[in-house]
Write an enzyme that holds these catalytic residues in place. Sequence first.
Site, PDB file in Angstrom:
ATOM      1  CG  ASN A  16     -12.062  -0.641   3.916  1.00  0.00           C
ATOM      2  OD1 ASN A  16     -12.412  -1.071   5.010  1.00  0.00           O
ATOM      3  ND2 ASN A  16     -10.891  -0.068   3.721  1.00  0.00           N
TER       4      ASN A  16
ATOM      5  CG  HIS B 201      -8.552  -2.916  -2.383  1.00  0.00           C
ATOM      6  ND1 HIS B 201      -9.468  -2.180  -3.104  1.00  0.00           N
ATOM      7  CD2 HIS B 201      -8.396  -2.271  -1.211  1.00  0.00           C
ATOM      8  CE1 HIS B 201      -9.844  -1.129  -2.404  1.00  0.00           C
ATOM      9  NE2 HIS B 201      -9.215  -1.165  -1.239  1.00  0.00           N
TER      10      HIS B 201
ATOM     11  CD  GLN C 275     -14.736  -0.517  -2.663  1.00  0.00           C
ATOM     12  OE1 GLN C 275     -15.879  -0.827  -2.317  1.00  0.00           O
ATOM     13  NE2 GLN C 275     -14.118  -1.080  -3.686  1.00  0.00           N
TER      14      GLN C 275
ATOM     15  CG  ASP D  69      -2.060   0.961   1.096  1.00  0.00           C
ATOM     16  OD1 ASP D  69      -3.219   0.504   1.000  1.00  0.00           O
ATOM     17  OD2 ASP D  69      -1.814   2.192   1.075  1.00  0.00           O
TER      18      ASP D  69
HETATM   19  P1  5GP Z   1      -9.762   1.432   0.360  1.00  0.00           P
HETATM   20  O1  5GP Z   1     -10.030   2.630   1.234  1.00  0.00           O
HETATM   21  O2  5GP Z   1     -10.378   1.581  -0.997  1.00  0.00           O
HETATM   22  O3  5GP Z   1     -10.093   0.147   1.035  1.00  0.00           O
HETATM   23  O4  5GP Z   1      -8.189   1.380   0.206  1.00  0.00           O
HETATM   24  C1  5GP Z   1      -7.506   1.817  -0.914  1.00  0.00           C
HETATM   25  C2  5GP Z   1      -6.035   1.721  -0.574  1.00  0.00           C
HETATM   26  O5  5GP Z   1      -5.295   1.851  -1.752  1.00  0.00           O
HETATM   27  C3  5GP Z   1      -5.544   2.799   0.402  1.00  0.00           C
HETATM   28  O6  5GP Z   1      -4.981   2.177   1.552  1.00  0.00           O
HETATM   29  C4  5GP Z   1      -4.509   3.576  -0.413  1.00  0.00           C
HETATM   30  O7  5GP Z   1      -3.406   3.977   0.368  1.00  0.00           O
HETATM   31  C5  5GP Z   1      -4.118   2.574  -1.480  1.00  0.00           C
HETATM   32  N1  5GP Z   1      -3.730   3.196  -2.748  1.00  0.00           N
HETATM   33  C6  5GP Z   1      -4.406   4.154  -3.430  1.00  0.00           C
HETATM   34  N2  5GP Z   1      -3.759   4.482  -4.557  1.00  0.00           N
HETATM   35  C7  5GP Z   1      -2.656   3.690  -4.602  1.00  0.00           C
HETATM   36  C8  5GP Z   1      -1.581   3.563  -5.556  1.00  0.00           C
HETATM   37  O8  5GP Z   1      -1.510   4.229  -6.587  1.00  0.00           O
HETATM   38  N3  5GP Z   1      -0.618   2.656  -5.266  1.00  0.00           N
HETATM   39  C9  5GP Z   1      -0.649   1.891  -4.127  1.00  0.00           C
HETATM   40  N4  5GP Z   1       0.353   1.014  -3.944  1.00  0.00           N
HETATM   41  N5  5GP Z   1      -1.648   1.976  -3.223  1.00  0.00           N
HETATM   42  C10 5GP Z   1      -2.632   2.873  -3.455  1.00  0.00           C
END
Ligand code: 5GP
Length: 118
Positions: free
Chosen positions: A89, A102, A96, A33
């Site tokens: 999430n 993911h 999310q 992440d």
């Molecule tokens: P969500 O809130 O959708 O469950 O989590 C999305 C996750 O994706 C977050 O923890 C965020 O830090 C990660 N994330 C968002 N954009 C990128 C990216 O471009 N590269 C990586 N490696 N992680 C990302």
Amino acid sequence: MNAHENCIFCKIVAGQIPSRKVYEDADMLAFHDIHPKAPVHFLIIPKVHVNSLADCGPGEGDVLAKMLLKAPQLAQELGCGNGFRTVINTGPDGGQEVYHLHLHVMGGPRTEWKVALP
Ligand code: 5GP
Ligand code: ZN
């Protein structure tokens, strides 16, 4: 590959956006992440785009099982022998932010985590 335009994780799968890869096979990709909330924090995603867990059906059963079964193996390899947390999430109220399914895997010493347990 059913890549969705403007989906950041589809772009990571396609290699159009760089990521720190943890694991890859024909069905899924794991990468660190970009904003880790624990000393170890990586994401496991299906290569084929699915918006969220709420959009999964029987057709996603195999890849979901593979993602879940791969989590402890990769966590162990990254030093999370003392345990880890898995989170999916789903939707706005689920927090999310990226609409490509993911699985978060977080581990490392709890005192260093940036998220509280529910
Ligand atoms: P969500 O809130 O959708 O469950 O989590 C999305 C996750 O994706 C977050 O923890 C965020 O830090 C990660 N994330 C968002 N954009 C990128 C990216 O471009 N590269 C990586 N490696 N992680 C990302
Ligand atoms: Zn996608």
